[in-house]
Design a protein around this motif. Structure first.
Motif, PDB file in Angstrom:
ATOM      1  N   HIS A 172      27.366 -34.085  11.254  1.00  0.00           N
ATOM      2  CA  HIS A 172      28.370 -34.908  11.918  1.00  0.00           C
ATOM      3  C   HIS A 172      29.393 -35.311  10.853  1.00  0.00           C
ATOM      4  O   HIS A 172      29.041 -35.986   9.886  1.00  0.00           O
ATOM      5  CB  HIS A 172      27.726 -36.148  12.532  1.00  0.00           C
ATOM      6  N   VAL A 173      30.628 -34.872  11.040  1.00  0.00           N
ATOM      7  CA  VAL A 173      31.680 -35.137  10.057  1.00  0.00           C
ATOM      8  C   VAL A 173      32.934 -35.610  10.774  1.00  0.00           C
ATOM      9  O   VAL A 173      33.073 -35.462  11.994  1.00  0.00           O
ATOM     10  CB  VAL A 173      31.999 -33.874   9.216  1.00  0.00           C
ATOM     11  N   ASP A 174      33.850 -36.179  10.012  1.00  0.00           N
ATOM     12  CA  ASP A 174      35.111 -36.639  10.572  1.00  0.00           C
ATOM     13  C   ASP A 174      36.033 -35.443  10.764  1.00  0.00           C
ATOM     14  O   ASP A 174      36.280 -34.683   9.836  1.00  0.00           O
ATOM     15  CB  ASP A 174      35.762 -37.662   9.636  1.00  0.00           C
ATOM     16  N   GLY A 175      36.543 -35.267  11.970  1.00  0.00           N
ATOM     17  CA  GLY A 175      37.492 -34.187  12.221  1.00  0.00           C
ATOM     18  C   GLY A 175      36.888 -33.029  12.985  1.00  0.00           C
ATOM     19  O   GLY A 175      35.741 -32.630  12.767  1.00  0.00           O
ATOM     20  N   LEU A 176      37.677 -32.502  13.917  1.00  0.00           N
ATOM     21  CA  LEU A 176      37.243 -31.361  14.733  1.00  0.00           C
ATOM     22  C   LEU A 176      38.493 -30.546  15.078  1.00  0.00           C
ATOM     23  O   LEU A 176      39.091 -30.739  16.131  1.00  0.00           O
ATOM     24  CB  LEU A 176      36.542 -31.851  16.005  1.00  0.00           C
TER      25      LEU A 176
END
Length: 255
Positions: free
Chosen positions: A53-57
């Protein structure tokens, strides 16, 4: 960042990318068939499945993830297949890193922007209170208030994971997917055409790839062909797996 994945079979590498709200498990049945001829990598894209789970898609970010995944696994070049959002990732990757793609397969998505169409799904997912949820049946009962299609509910519920200490959590990063939803609707980045072989597959009953999309597909992918799967909607791999399998294998086996 290391993407979660499974590998099956041996031979030339074939990487398979799922769609929005999906996981690598969505393609396991077809992957087992392809694994008789290829080394198949099923990949969870960022913020999906068991990947970080990371910031940004965004598509450039997901294409970079795939580039890094291939380098980590010593894959210099691969066939790449993607469905829906995964199809846009596959297109972005082929346009950005053409030397790393042997053959490209895009299932039921075009290289254009799309109008929002998942409002009810987001509303349904956010209506499930994970802090008080006691069972999967209770989660489905909430989803049923918003989503009449049993198959769509089951697809979404694959994202629900039981916690060892008790209770449930989402495998996907729902807040980031919701926040960056506009990025998912966006087209792939503008780039020079991908000159390698490409196969676009659409469901006969789907509106995701329209006849008016064909010209733009051919501009970006000049060596592409388009095939239509009869009696299939957007979920081609679930509704007509044998026909899809045949189209993919014929394309990959061609010299």
């Amino acid at each position: 960042m290391e993407l979660n994945h499974k590998s099956l079979g041996q031979g030339e590498p074939l990487i398979v990318l799922h769609g929005l709200f999906g996981t690598l498990d969505n393609w396991q049945t077809l992957a087992k068939s392809w694994a008789e001829h290829y080394l198949v990598y099923l990949v969870d894209l960022r913020n999906h499945g068991r990947s970080p789970h990371v910031d940004g898609l965004s598509y450039p970010a997901m294409a970079q993830d795939l580039h890094d995944f291939m380098e980590l696994n010593w894959i210099h070049k691969a066939h790449v297949l993607g469905h829906s959002m995964g199809g846009k990732v596959a297109m972005e990757f082929a346009l950005t890193y053409p030397d790393m793609v042997d053959k490209l397969i895009v299932v039921d998505i075009a290289p254009r922007a799309y109008a929002p169409g998942h409002d009810e799904i987001f509303t349904a997912l956010f209506a499930i209170d994970l802090n008080t949820l006691e069972s999967r049946q209770a989660a489905e009962a909430v989803l049923e208030q918003y989503i009449p299609e049993w198959g769509v509910r089951q697809f979404l519920l694959k994202n629900l994971s039981r916690i060892k200490e008790g209770g449930f959590e989402w495998k996907m990063n729902l807040p980031i997917i919701y926040r960056d939803y506009a990025q998912i609707l966006a087209p792939p980045s503008e780039a020079d055409p991908f000159e390698g072989p490409a196969l676009f597959i659409r469901g006969e009953q789907s509106r995701y790839v329209r006849d008016e999309d064909i010209l733009h597909i051919q501009e970006l992918f000049p060596r592409s062909t388009l095939q239509t799967v009869p009696n299939a909607s957007h979920w081609v791999h679930a509704e007509q797996p044998e026909l899809l399998n045949g189209m993919v294998m014929e394309f990959l086996e061609k010299g």
